[in-house]
Enzyme design. Structure first.
Site, PDB file in Angstrom:
ATOM      1  N   CYS A  87     -25.583 -40.784  45.648  1.00 47.97           N
ATOM      2  CA  CYS A  87     -26.764 -40.929  44.787  1.00 47.97           C
ATOM      3  C   CYS A  87     -26.364 -40.733  43.318  1.00 47.97           C
ATOM      4  O   CYS A  87     -25.666 -41.558  42.750  1.00 47.97           O
ATOM      5  CB  CYS A  87     -27.844 -39.950  45.241  1.00 47.97           C
ATOM      6  SG  CYS A  87     -29.452 -40.303  44.542  1.00 47.97           S
ATOM      7  N   HIS A 196     -28.259 -40.580  51.412  1.00 47.27           N
ATOM      8  CA  HIS A 196     -27.736 -39.207  51.472  1.00 47.27           C
ATOM      9  C   HIS A 196     -27.243 -38.797  52.855  1.00 47.27           C
ATOM     10  O   HIS A 196     -28.017 -38.248  53.640  1.00 47.27           O
ATOM     11  CB  HIS A 196     -28.844 -38.235  51.052  1.00 47.27           C
ATOM     12  CG  HIS A 196     -29.174 -38.306  49.606  1.00 47.27           C
ATOM     13  ND1 HIS A 196     -28.655 -37.442  48.673  1.00 47.27           N
ATOM     14  CD2 HIS A 196     -29.965 -39.161  48.923  1.00 47.27           C
ATOM     15  CE1 HIS A 196     -29.122 -37.746  47.468  1.00 47.27           C
ATOM     16  NE2 HIS A 196     -29.915 -38.790  47.586  1.00 47.27           N
ATOM     17  N   GLU A 198     -25.489 -36.257  53.541  1.00 45.98           N
ATOM     18  CA  GLU A 198     -25.471 -34.790  53.683  1.00 45.98           C
ATOM     19  C   GLU A 198     -26.800 -34.233  54.177  1.00 45.98           C
ATOM     20  O   GLU A 198     -26.864 -33.092  54.621  1.00 45.98           O
ATOM     21  CB  GLU A 198     -25.068 -34.126  52.350  1.00 45.98           C
ATOM     22  CG  GLU A 198     -26.174 -33.980  51.321  1.00 45.98           C
ATOM     23  CD  GLU A 198     -26.520 -35.267  50.582  1.00 45.98           C
ATOM     24  OE1 GLU A 198     -26.079 -36.351  51.025  1.00 45.98           O
ATOM     25  OE2 GLU A 198     -27.246 -35.203  49.578  1.00 45.98           O
TER      26      GLU A 198
END
Lengths: 227, 90
Positions: A87, A196, A198
């Site tokens: 990002c 994302h 994560e």
């Protein structure tokens, strides 16, 4: 001994803690790195996490790109150290020109926050080796400056060299050219994407899937295997 | 002291949804006859010392590496007449 993966915190970074956690869930050691510190603490790889570093002033990633820690990250990335930009981290990597192209405001001008289906186009990178080429994954997407642009010549080069690493599926959420969600450099050590991984490493949270965990297990195997 | 202005605009081929949103709002607000709007950035730099060739070269470098991202943006550097608080003469 496991691999040491640095996670950079800039002023305005949001996802450094989640990224550190994802690194640990995969079995590696997460090493916090500070934007004003040139010292990379002998990490084996670096993740530039999401957020709004320096408030996205000027352009997203434009000021972070000149921070002291980035001098070392750029040098090391050019020498082959794996770097992942998620990002805002992807935006920083395009501003450094480690990755070609640039990120602009979403074509509909709205902030997006939702689960997004992607296709992993290549597993020939340090961060995607644990995926099958063509594998479909679903991970969160949340941004307002997510529109990937580059000139036609660059886009053709990326396609020809197999450097479009991730493509949006079902819907193009932001007007990114050729549905590009993420790309890699020619060597495969520097990868950037807008969604994302994560936030999708444990079944209890997010999508309820662990589709993002592969990024972190990929890099761990890459680093441990290299020893 | 002199002022140097750097105007940064998206390249013509780059879609500018913010400019489009402004343009679309105009008729509703009673402003007719504007067929296109492009939105850019203007930087006003107050320069210490003379704005000579060397100073302008540095500002050009600054614009190229930092103020603009030349992958997506063009920029123009202009020297403005000084507006001195103490009645400068030019």
């Amino acid at each position: 001994m496991t691999a040491r993966i640095g996670v950079v915190t800039f002023p305005g970074t949001l996802d450094d803690r989640d990224t550190q956690r994802a690194v640990r869930v995969a079995g590696a050691e997460a090493v916090p790195l500070w934007h004003r510190d040139k010292d990379l603490k002998q990490v084996d790889a670096v993740v530039l996490p999401g957020g709004f570093s320096y408030g996205d002033y000027l352009r997203a990633g434009a000021i972070s790109r000149f921070s002291p820690v980035m001098e070392s990250v750029i040098d090391q990335a050019k020498a082959g150290m794996p770097v992942l930009g998620i990002c805002n981290g992807f935006q920083v990597l395009t501003e450094t020109h480690l990755l070609p192209g640039a990120m602009l405001r979403n074509n509909h001008l709205h902030f997006i926050c939702r689960d997004q289906k992607l296709r992993v186009e290549t597993n020939s990178t340090a961060w995607t080796a644990d995926y099958e080429p063509g594998q479909e994954i679903s991970i969160p997407l949340k941004n307002i400056d997510g529109r990937y642009v580059a000139d036609e010549r660059t886009l053709d080069m990326l396609e020809a060299e197999g450097r479009v690493a991730f493509r949006y599926l079902d819907v193009n959420p932001n007007g990114s050219l050729r549905d590009i969600a993420g790309i890699t450099n020619a060597a495969g050590n520097v990868v950037g994407l807008m969604p994302h991984p994560e936030h999708a490493v444990e079944p209890l949270i997010g999508t309820g899937r662990t589709d993002g965990l592969g990024f972190f297990t990929s890099i761990l195997k890459n680093l441990v295997g290299a020893r | 002291m002199a002022r140097v202005v750097v105007d940064v605009m998206l390249k013509p081929e780059i879609l500018d949804p913010q400019g489009q949103a402004v343009q679309r709002a105009l008729p509703r607000l009673g402003f007719q006859g504007i067929s296109d709007v492009r939105q850019g950035k203007r930087f006003e730099l107050e320069v210490d010392g003379p704005v000579d060739e060397a100073a302008l070269a540095r500002i050009h470098e600054m614009a190229e590496t930092f103020l603009a991202n030349t992958v997506i943006e063009d920029f123009v550097v202009k020297v403005e007449a000084t507006e001195g608080a103490e009645g400068a003469d030019k």
